[in-house]
Every structure is written in C-alpha cells, then in structure tokens.
Enzyme design. Sequence first.
Site, PDB file in Angstrom:
ATOM      1  N   SER A 182      45.611  37.754  33.635  1.00 55.95           N
ATOM      2  CA  SER A 182      44.500  38.149  34.505  1.00 55.95           C
ATOM      3  C   SER A 182      44.896  39.276  35.446  1.00 55.95           C
ATOM      4  O   SER A 182      44.050  39.890  36.083  1.00 55.95           O
ATOM      5  CB  SER A 182      44.000  36.950  35.310  1.00 55.95           C
ATOM      6  N   CYS A 183      46.195  39.561  35.520  1.00 58.33           N
ATOM      7  CA  CYS A 183      46.681  40.680  36.336  1.00 58.33           C
ATOM      8  C   CYS A 183      46.180  41.999  35.747  1.00 58.33           C
ATOM      9  O   CYS A 183      45.756  42.056  34.598  1.00 58.33           O
ATOM     10  CB  CYS A 183      48.202  40.709  36.363  1.00 58.33           C
ATOM     11  N   VAL A 184      46.276  43.051  36.547  1.00 57.55           N
ATOM     12  CA  VAL A 184      45.896  44.387  36.092  1.00 57.55           C
ATOM     13  C   VAL A 184      47.056  45.339  36.329  1.00 57.55           C
ATOM     14  O   VAL A 184      47.771  45.220  37.326  1.00 57.55           O
ATOM     15  CB  VAL A 184      44.622  44.879  36.817  1.00 57.55           C
ATOM     16  N   LEU A 198      48.289  41.139  41.024  1.00 55.59           N
ATOM     17  CA  LEU A 198      47.715  39.853  40.666  1.00 55.59           C
ATOM     18  C   LEU A 198      46.351  39.601  41.284  1.00 55.59           C
ATOM     19  O   LEU A 198      45.496  38.972  40.672  1.00 55.59           O
ATOM     20  CB  LEU A 198      48.676  38.740  41.091  1.00 55.59           C
ATOM     21  N   GLY A 253      43.262  42.073  33.164  1.00 55.99           N
ATOM     22  CA  GLY A 253      42.059  41.412  33.642  1.00 55.99           C
ATOM     23  C   GLY A 253      41.461  40.429  32.656  1.00 55.99           C
ATOM     24  O   GLY A 253      40.259  40.196  32.657  1.00 55.99           O
TER      25      GLY A 253
END
Length: 198
Positions: free
Chosen positions: A43-45, A63, A108
């Site tokens: 879900s991090c970018v 994060l 994401g």
Amino acid sequence: MSPSRASRRYFDPRFEATIITVAPGEHEITAAKDEIVATVLGSCVSVCMRDPQLGIGGLNHFLLPRSNGNHDAGAGERYGDTAMEVLINDLLKRGAKRNHFEAKVFGGARVLSGATMLAIGDNNVAFVTEFLNREGIPVVSKDVGGNRSRRIHYQPSTGRAWVQHVQPTARDSDQEQEIAYLNRLKTQPVAGEVEIFS
C-alpha cells in the site's frame, strides 16, 4: 559510505548494474549509469523522480500521506509530505533543476485487510497525485492501485523503470513487513515507460 548503506547494495547480473535497495521511510539518489534503485511496495507509494537533462534522480518509499503536524526528527520520510520534500530538496542539492523534473508513480495497492487498511493505498495515491499536480511536476507514467504488491527497479540515468507484480499469497513476507511497519508507527515514538517483468 555507511555500513548500512553498503549492506543494501549488490550487483545484479540481470540488469548488469548495482542495485540499491530503498526501505520504507527512506530514499536514494544516484546519477551513476550502472546503478538502479529498487524497492518493494504494497500500500506504500514510491515516486521515481529525475532531471532527465542531468540524468540524476531517485526514488522514495512512504507509507502514509501526511505527517499531520508530527515533526519528530525520526518521523521523516515515512510520510508522503516529508518524503516528497526530502527527495526534491536532495535532487536540487545535487544540481537538478526543478523545472526539468519528471516523475513516475508506483504502489498504493490494496494488500492489507480491514476497511481502514484498504484506504491506505488509495489515500497515498490521491496524496501524491495532488502533490505533483500542485508542484507542476509531470507524471510521465504510473502503475498504481490493484491488489498486488510490486517490485520496482528504477534507473535514474535513463529514466527506465521495471515493475514486477507479485502474486498475493495468504501471508506473504512483504505484507507481513508492511503490517509490522504500520504497527510500529502506531506504537513507537519516532526519534516515461514502464516495463512489466516476471
């Protein structure tokens, strides 16, 4: 070079380059033609940004979108608002020109369960899209959303990026690391083109 940095560098014959791994809450910048920055995202970018005229660029890994006023010295780059400013400022310090910047955006995904967790990836993508638009930095490519983790390799000297989508498993180690990292955040004070490969 610090020992921790040295331990995160290795030669990969597939790319014929030195790979520099970037952990959550960190970034790396290089102009070397034989260096590639890499990370793994759920879900991090990560934003890959460079000055194509100088061939200097880097990658960050955040994060959560915003620090919400948390200015602890160690909080830093785990938040998108700080991670983006640090990446931009470090590029400028190395001679890059802001009006030359181009960005690629990755991550994401919805890899964590629970309603709150599901929104993290979406919120990260929305934040970085708005940030780059506000700053006038063009996004030349992106690979965001979905429900699979990604391995990212980015060569700032050429702007080339490789994305590997990782098939989700019942409990893959990347997801476990992301959940552990989220839990630490809650409980610890903190002192162009994309190629898909498999």
